[in-house]
Design a protein around this motif. Structure first.
Motif, mmCIF file in Angstrom:
data_model
loop_
_atom_site.group_PDB
_atom_site.id
_atom_site.type_symbol
_atom_site.label_atom_id
_atom_site.label_comp_id
_atom_site.label_asym_id
_atom_site.label_seq_id
_atom_site.Cartn_x
_atom_site.Cartn_y
_atom_site.Cartn_z
ATOM 1 N N UNK A 1 10.015 57.478 18.201
ATOM 2 C CA UNK A 1 9.437 57.746 18.933
ATOM 3 C C UNK A 1 8.921 59.003 19.638
ATOM 4 N N UNK A 2 9.503 60.024 19.175
ATOM 5 C CA UNK A 2 9.765 61.227 20.956
ATOM 6 C C UNK A 2 8.589 62.167 19.111
ATOM 7 N N UNK A 3 8.233 62.063 17.794
ATOM 8 C CA UNK A 3 8.529 62.855 17.082
ATOM 9 C C UNK A 3 6.611 62.512 17.118
ATOM 10 N N UNK A 4 5.674 63.363 17.885
ATOM 11 C CA UNK A 4 4.250 63.189 17.254
ATOM 12 C C UNK A 4 3.799 63.839 16.223
ATOM 13 N N UNK A 5 2.655 63.460 16.273
ATOM 14 C CA UNK A 5 1.539 64.160 14.688
ATOM 15 C C UNK A 5 0.553 65.099 15.776
ATOM 16 N N UNK A 6 0.227 66.680 15.308
ATOM 17 C CA UNK A 6 -0.468 66.923 16.034
ATOM 18 C C UNK A 6 -1.688 67.508 15.323
ATOM 19 N N UNK B 1 23.190 59.834 18.570
ATOM 20 C CA UNK B 1 22.733 60.790 18.356
ATOM 21 C C UNK B 1 21.612 60.721 17.973
ATOM 22 N N UNK B 2 20.891 59.441 17.509
ATOM 23 C CA UNK B 2 19.673 59.704 16.922
ATOM 24 C C UNK B 2 18.327 59.638 18.177
ATOM 25 N N UNK B 3 19.012 59.545 19.841
ATOM 26 C CA UNK B 3 17.902 59.931 20.502
ATOM 27 C C UNK B 3 18.148 61.252 20.993
ATOM 28 N N UNK B 4 18.279 62.554 19.853
ATOM 29 C CA UNK B 4 18.008 63.488 20.114
ATOM 30 C C UNK B 4 16.413 64.050 19.456
ATOM 31 N N UNK C 1 16.872 66.055 26.974
ATOM 32 C CA UNK C 1 17.779 66.610 27.967
ATOM 33 C C UNK C 1 18.606 66.429 27.646
ATOM 34 N N UNK C 2 20.052 66.738 27.989
ATOM 35 C CA UNK C 2 21.854 66.253 27.669
ATOM 36 C C UNK C 2 21.628 65.478 28.822
ATOM 37 N N UNK C 3 21.849 65.382 30.070
ATOM 38 C CA UNK C 3 21.454 64.446 30.579
ATOM 39 C C UNK C 3 21.718 63.486 30.009
ATOM 40 N N UNK C 4 20.020 62.963 30.410
ATOM 41 C CA UNK C 4 19.150 61.627 29.833
ATOM 42 C C UNK C 4 20.280 61.573 28.433
ATOM 43 N N UNK C 5 20.600 62.115 27.285
ATOM 44 C CA UNK C 5 21.258 61.768 26.710
ATOM 45 C C UNK C 5 22.731 61.140 26.481
ATOM 46 N N UNK C 6 23.441 61.161 27.564
ATOM 47 C CA UNK C 6 24.803 61.500 27.991
ATOM 48 C C UNK C 6 24.405 59.361 28.435
ATOM 49 N N UNK C 7 23.594 59.510 29.338
ATOM 50 C CA UNK C 7 23.184 58.005 29.694
ATOM 51 C C UNK C 7 22.897 57.562 28.537
#
Length: 238
Positions: free
Chosen positions: A99-104, A92-95, A144-150
């Motif tokens: 590394x995906x949450x970036x500062x503005x 669940x961390x993948x969602x 994307x749920x498909x990405x998270x599923x992989x």
């Protein structure tokens, strides 16, 4: 293991091969987990590391000085019996991967995050054939749920000992991608830990170091390195 109060009662800790792997015996008595299961681990190297930890005990047994033993106990007593639940929790961390949450802003931090985290996402895309995408701001933006599923399938495919290590690597870093990078030796473990602390390091550069925060980070770094070592031991060849 925090309830252990026993004192050293043995002279020699030895490794022996047994059904399903290797175990440690103390003067001929097999070590048990806190749940009284047989402490059987997958490699001789792991069993030897556990034996060293037991041999190092003097007086009252201190489980805090026995990281390999603790993780082996967790793998046997907990993860083996709750494998799917643990795998779901970690996947669940993948969602909401660090590394995906970036500062503005400021632009210097934005650039540093891009320079240091984008290569990790690129590596993960090449490795797993699927990609997580960065977003700006702190509001949750579903992947994307498909990405998270992989990615989840890769987590569920881990054996109990690997998943035990992965649990700590991901939980301590806040990143499924950093956890995978550690397992697959994409970068040295110390470098990966630094990448997980990019925001904290930035804040310290701006406002100065906080002694308490530094101490907490050092404890977590030690645990992160220990988790990687546990995985290495679980994969060690004869």
């Amino acid at each position: 293991m925090s309830a252990w109060k026993a004192k050293r009662f043995w002279d020699v800790a030895e490794v022996i091969e047994t059904e399903g792997g290797f175990t440690v015996v103390l003067d001929g008595r097999a070590v048990k987990t806190p749940a009284k299961s047989a402490l059987v681990v997958p490699t001789r190297a792991m069993a030897q590391a556990i034996a060293v930890e037991w041999d190092a005990q003097e007086g009252e047994i201190n489980p805090h000085t026995m990281p390999v033993t603790r993780s082996a106990n967790a793998a046997i007593d907990k993860v083996t019996h709750q494998h799917a639940e643990v795998a779901d929790m970690i996947a669940a961390y993948g969602d909401a991967d660090l590394t995906c949450y970036r500062a503005e802003s400021p632009i210097e931090l934005v650039q540093r995050q891009s320079q240091q985290w984008d290569p990790l996402l690129e590596w993960a895309a090449e490795t797993f054939g699927t990609r997580l995408y960065p977003v700006s701001g702190v509001m949750h933006a579903p992947q994307d749920p498909k990405v998270l599923s992989v990615l989840s399938d890769h987590v569920h495919a881990m054996d109990a000992f690997t998943l035990t290590a992965f649990h700590d690597l991901v939980g301590l870093s806040g990143s499924l991608i950093i956890g995978f990078a550690a397992l697959k030796d994409h970068r040295p473990v110390a470098d990966l830990w630094e990448l997980s602390r990019l925001d904290d390091i930035w804040q310290a550069e701006q406002w100065g170091e906080d002694d308490e925060a530094q101490e907490q980070a050092a404890v977590k770094e030690t645990a992160f390195v220990e988790a990687k070592n546990f995985h290495n031991l679980a994969c060690a060849s004869e």
